[in-house]
Write a protein that holds these residues in place. Sequence first.
Motif, PDB file in Angstrom:
ATOM      1  N   SER A 531     -78.976  22.137  94.912  1.00 20.66           N
ATOM      2  CA  SER A 531     -78.787  20.813  95.504  1.00 20.66           C
ATOM      3  C   SER A 531     -80.052  19.965  95.387  1.00 20.66           C
ATOM      4  O   SER A 531     -81.157  20.481  95.322  1.00 20.66           O
ATOM      5  N   THR A 532     -79.849  18.679  95.356  1.00 17.82           N
ATOM      6  CA  THR A 532     -80.998  17.758  95.420  1.00 17.82           C
ATOM      7  C   THR A 532     -81.125  17.295  96.861  1.00 17.82           C
ATOM      8  O   THR A 532     -80.205  17.429  97.654  1.00 17.82           O
ATOM      9  N   GLU A 533     -82.263  16.733  97.176  1.00 16.93           N
ATOM     10  CA  GLU A 533     -82.537  16.386  98.560  1.00 16.93           C
ATOM     11  C   GLU A 533     -82.250  14.917  98.843  1.00 16.93           C
ATOM     12  O   GLU A 533     -82.684  14.033  98.105  1.00 16.93           O
ATOM     13  N   PHE A 548     -88.945  17.116  97.162  1.00 16.14           N
ATOM     14  CA  PHE A 548     -88.819  16.057  96.162  1.00 16.14           C
ATOM     15  C   PHE A 548     -87.437  15.441  96.303  1.00 16.14           C
ATOM     16  O   PHE A 548     -86.420  16.095  96.105  1.00 16.14           O
ATOM     17  N   GLN A 549     -87.440  14.176  96.674  1.00 11.54           N
ATOM     18  CA  GLN A 549     -86.165  13.537  96.989  1.00 11.54           C
ATOM     19  C   GLN A 549     -85.648  12.703  95.828  1.00 11.54           C
ATOM     20  O   GLN A 549     -86.410  12.284  94.960  1.00 11.54           O
TER      21      GLN A 549
END
Lengths: 571, 159
Positions: A531-533, A548-549
Amino acid sequence: MVTWSDAKRWEPGPLHDLVGELNSEFNELSDTSDELDASAAPAEWTGGGSEAAANRRGDLVDQCQEWAGEIGAVRRAVGDVADAVTGVQNAVREIESLAAAQQFVVTDDGTVMEALCTAEPVPGEIQTERNRIKAELVDRVEQCLRQAKDLDADLASVLKAAAAGKTVAADGESTEPSSLGAWGNTGAIAGSLSIVAPPPVGASPAENAGWWTALSSAQRAKLIETNPELVGNRDGVVAKDRSAANLKLAEKASISLKSEAQAIRDKMANLAGPGGELQKSALKQDLERIEAKLRSLDSIDQIMHDRNGNVRSDVQLMSLDMTGDRAKAAVANGDVDNADHVAVFAPGMNSTVDGSLGGYVNDTADLRQHAQDELIVMGRSDESVATVTWLGYEPPQTDDSDTWLDVVTGDAAEDGGQKLAKFYNGIDAARPTDPHMTALGHSYGSLATGIALRDNVTGVDDAAFFGSPGLGVDSTSELRIPEGHAFTWEAREDPVADVANVTERFGLDPAGMEGMHHMSTEGYQTPSGESTEASTGHSEYMRNDGVFQTSEYGMSRVIIGSPDLRPNPAG
Amino acid sequence: MTGVSPKQKFDELAKRPDIEAVLKRYEQVRTEIRERLATEVGLPQKWEQPYKESETPCGQPYSDVREAIAVQMASWANDGRIAEDKWSRAQELFIELTGRHGFGEPQVVVDNPSKHEIRVYDAYGGSIMLGTEKATVLSARTGCHLAQGAHPRAKNAPA
């Protein structure tokens, strides 16, 4: 009167040759002086003849001394002018190159003329830009000629004094020819050049750039050393030199503030009684202000030095202003004078140099690395990035984030916006070629950024706003940046980013503006399961907090001029 | 960490390894990854560092600890790209090697056929990233750590 055509022809070579000839003259004079020294009358020779010979010898000694002084003065002046002419040459080259690239010409008398040959009418926005460039060229020519005239006047003055025998006066007090070297040094002091005064306060970045470029490297180094306050905050001066001056300024400010703080403490210690308590309370406020400024200098010192105590070569202290209630500063990660991409970040509410600058420099250093990593994967690692944190204004301070909108006005943003625009223009003016420049504004800093871009023509190519309460405009067309180059991020649970929806106090909600790219702050599940943030709340968009968004990725792509506009960059 | 004094934060950081030890560990991991990418994924052997290392004071909550720093290490760049059919193997070995050195679960920022970026974190907020598009990058940034000379372990070490 020095004209542009004169300045264009100036060469340092003949002046350097002249210094060589003057050195030979001085050596010859020195040999003659030694002979004179050896020609003293024998002790047994007395009478009128001996007296006359002694007087004549004394006159010759005086003449040698005066001559030595004159040669010393002219040699110094010619040598300094030779160095300074290289500055004038640099300035002429830069001006001619900029003029040619933008289809202007500078005539022999220094007039800037249009050289754009087109039968078509020039569109309004292009004409506005051409007017800006022409005004910049006019300012630069004026500053270059000011320096040239100053050099000409200084050298003429030294030559006239030498020709009239007024450089130094040897009046017979000394009859010792052996002190010729000292007379030469005295002359050298008389022959030193003045440094042309900087443009007045409020001068344009182009005027400042023109002035600085036309100085010799020796003159610049001297000003940084002796008058850093004339250099450090001058928009248009190269970042490297501003940084060197501001480091000097920080040292001086620290000494002076410590002394002020001690004086207040001493005064407080001697106060007694009810009247004294009242005075103490006022003095305490002054002391707290000074101590905050000292903490600011301490924070800057920490930012500017590496773990071994050396000045970091990859940061630049681009401004330092200790006036007003709080310290103001701008710090760059990277080399602003040479980077292909320069991003200037304006932070918002409650930001201070002592409390937040270090964290922002950390955040923007991280953003710089993200941008460089993107350049690498795109096969563009020959391009470079610099990120600047600009805290050159005093954003409002309030402890209550829920009610800040009720108490905060746009005044600080209006004032900050104009300063910020000069800062952008200064970056461009200091360089022979403009970088790709991105304006980044967070929260109240996005309002200052919006106002800067609304009211001024700047070299900003892309504008990125995040957590914005408004930009001081109702449409992206009011921002003077290329169409389609405005970006905004609005995270979930960010109350400030919804302010404009509720009050429109600072203009319409940026996220709803036509022509504004609404960038992703969401997290995503990728096909492979990771998943990404997401970014949530008001303060996480760019923070280097170990996560890291998506918003940081988006910004890193904007600042290298390659925005990733997909709604889900992870997919 | 509101209300926590700089001294308490310093003590907290003193429980972490110092910055030099962290940099050494990170570089060791990156070396192993570069070697394995060459042998198992077919990336060219040649790696370069086009940008320099950079260090900064720490962000929150450690911004008031003067002895603490964070380092953006010089990224490694390879002109080759990881072929699409090799990406899952590259990802596996990246996760395996970083996991062996104590890094956590991977996070993906971009994952599509033309571009991939995967990142792992250590317990202190530092991270290592592998990305590929036209070329390949292996970058690293540390979390917040005390400078070696300021670390109590260095101060207590016998001369």
